[in-house]
Design a protein around this motif. Sequence first.
Motif, mmCIF file in Angstrom:
data_model
loop_
_atom_site.group_PDB
_atom_site.id
_atom_site.type_symbol
_atom_site.label_atom_id
_atom_site.label_comp_id
_atom_site.label_asym_id
_atom_site.label_seq_id
_atom_site.Cartn_x
_atom_site.Cartn_y
_atom_site.Cartn_z
ATOM 1 N N GLY A 1 0.824 -1.198 0.000
ATOM 2 C CA GLY A 1 0.000 0.000 0.000
ATOM 3 C C GLY A 1 0.857 1.245 0.000
ATOM 4 O O GLY A 1 2.027 1.221 -0.392
ATOM 5 N N GLU A 2 0.263 2.326 0.467
ATOM 6 C CA GLU A 2 0.956 3.603 0.526
ATOM 7 C C GLU A 2 2.212 3.484 1.380
ATOM 8 O O GLU A 2 2.230 2.797 2.393
ATOM 9 N N GLY A 3 3.260 4.172 0.944
ATOM 10 C CA GLY A 3 4.536 4.061 1.652
ATOM 11 C C GLY A 3 5.083 2.669 1.443
ATOM 12 O O GLY A 3 4.969 2.086 0.382
ATOM 13 N N ALA A 4 5.634 2.104 2.462
ATOM 14 C CA ALA A 4 6.182 0.745 2.362
ATOM 15 C C ALA A 4 5.440 -0.206 3.291
ATOM 16 O O ALA A 4 6.007 -1.151 3.817
ATOM 17 N N CYS A 5 4.138 0.037 3.483
ATOM 18 C CA CYS A 5 3.308 -0.865 4.291
ATOM 19 C C CYS A 5 2.760 -1.957 3.388
ATOM 20 O O CYS A 5 2.243 -1.667 2.308
ATOM 21 N N TYR A 6 2.877 -3.203 3.827
ATOM 22 C CA TYR A 6 2.351 -4.285 3.013
ATOM 23 C C TYR A 6 1.897 -5.457 3.858
ATOM 24 O O TYR A 6 2.285 -5.613 5.010
ATOM 25 N N THR A 7 1.012 -6.249 3.252
ATOM 26 C CA THR A 7 0.473 -7.454 3.878
ATOM 27 C C THR A 7 0.969 -8.647 3.087
ATOM 28 O O THR A 7 0.915 -8.652 1.859
ATOM 29 N N GLU A 8 1.456 -9.647 3.807
ATOM 30 C CA GLU A 8 1.935 -10.891 3.207
ATOM 31 C C GLU A 8 0.956 -11.995 3.596
ATOM 32 O O GLU A 8 0.699 -12.208 4.778
ATOM 33 N N ILE A 9 0.425 -12.684 2.587
ATOM 34 C CA ILE A 9 -0.552 -13.755 2.804
ATOM 35 C C ILE A 9 0.046 -15.038 2.244
ATOM 36 O O ILE A 9 0.333 -15.119 1.047
ATOM 37 N N GLU A 10 0.275 -16.031 3.104
ATOM 38 C CA GLU A 10 0.869 -17.300 2.694
ATOM 39 C C GLU A 10 -0.173 -18.410 2.815
ATOM 40 O O GLU A 10 -0.835 -18.530 3.843
ATOM 41 N N LEU A 11 -0.278 -19.230 1.753
ATOM 42 C CA LEU A 11 -1.275 -20.291 1.686
ATOM 43 C C LEU A 11 -0.602 -21.606 1.312
ATOM 44 O O LEU A 11 0.145 -21.663 0.345
ATOM 45 N N SER A 12 -0.891 -22.655 2.084
ATOM 46 C CA SER A 12 -0.273 -23.951 1.815
ATOM 47 C C SER A 12 -1.309 -24.947 1.303
ATOM 48 O O SER A 12 -2.497 -24.823 1.616
ATOM 49 N N PRO A 13 -0.870 -25.953 0.563
ATOM 50 C CA PRO A 13 -1.812 -26.967 0.088
ATOM 51 C C PRO A 13 -2.379 -27.810 1.220
ATOM 52 O O PRO A 13 -3.387 -28.492 1.056
ATOM 53 N N GLU B 1 10.718 -2.969 4.261
ATOM 54 C CA GLU B 1 11.138 -4.317 3.866
ATOM 55 C C GLU B 1 11.497 -5.172 5.069
ATOM 56 O O GLU B 1 12.366 -4.817 5.864
ATOM 57 N N ARG B 2 10.759 -6.273 5.208
ATOM 58 C CA ARG B 2 10.997 -7.305 6.212
ATOM 59 C C ARG B 2 10.722 -6.900 7.665
ATOM 60 O O ARG B 2 11.023 -7.643 8.567
ATOM 61 N N HIS B 3 10.180 -5.728 7.909
ATOM 62 C CA HIS B 3 9.928 -5.303 9.286
ATOM 63 C C HIS B 3 8.488 -5.679 9.667
ATOM 64 O O HIS B 3 7.538 -4.945 9.390
ATOM 65 N N VAL B 4 8.331 -6.839 10.307
ATOM 66 C CA VAL B 4 7.015 -7.347 10.690
ATOM 67 C C VAL B 4 6.497 -6.542 11.880
ATOM 68 O O VAL B 4 7.173 -6.425 12.898
ATOM 69 N N VAL B 5 5.277 -6.010 11.744
ATOM 70 C CA VAL B 5 4.660 -5.282 12.855
ATOM 71 C C VAL B 5 3.512 -6.073 13.485
ATOM 72 O O VAL B 5 3.218 -5.904 14.660
ATOM 73 N N THR B 6 2.861 -6.933 12.711
ATOM 74 C CA THR B 6 1.813 -7.806 13.228
ATOM 75 C C THR B 6 1.947 -9.147 12.523
ATOM 76 O O THR B 6 2.110 -9.200 11.306
ATOM 77 N N ARG B 7 1.858 -10.224 13.290
ATOM 78 C CA ARG B 7 2.007 -11.543 12.679
ATOM 79 C C ARG B 7 0.876 -12.469 13.093
ATOM 80 O O ARG B 7 0.231 -12.262 14.110
ATOM 81 N N GLU B 8 0.666 -13.464 12.263
ATOM 82 C CA GLU B 8 -0.343 -14.498 12.475
ATOM 83 C C GLU B 8 -1.746 -13.921 12.656
ATOM 84 O O GLU B 8 -2.463 -14.275 13.586
#
Length: 177
Positions: free
Chosen positions: A67-79, A91-98
């Motif tokens: 999104g705006e700036g360098a804020c992003y959401t990572e969504i991982e999906l497994s089979p 980049e790579r700075h997690v602020v909220t997880r799980e």
Amino acid sequence: MHVTIAQTWDGKRLSPEAQVDLWIEPRADGLQIRVEAPYGGDEGPPGEARSFWGLWEYEVVEVFILGEGACYTEIELSPHGHHLVLQLEGERHVVTRELPLDYAAQIDGQRWSGVARLDWRYLPEPPHRLNAYAIRGVGEGRVYHAFSPMHGGSPDFHHLECFRSVGGALAATASES
């Protein structure tokens, strides 16, 4: 919006049977992601299907929404039904997880499919750009595929400059919620 992961992380074209298809659909209650992918036969994470820290070490399809700036959401999906949602700032700075995710997956022979629904509040502010990736295999057989290729000597999914614009495709519905 339909997205096809059709190349390796460094831009080499994949055969049609190795490609991953994603449908990213804005809905009133959030974002729905449908995935159809080849199944590599990798063993899944231990335990029941749930949010799983370290899922990137297993067979997975990932969608990154910037999104705006360098804020992003990572969504991982497994089979195997495991998932992981992270919010990052820079980049790579997690602020909220799980973060919570409604997700179900199934394996059918050499293919797998899944459907995930993510609440709008977990996505960054528009304008949005995205990239998507598929990882499978172990050891020397591990492969990394990307919607938009990256640069450098090894795959690094956090190269935000490699993300593609999605215009207003997500913004219109997100702002209505």
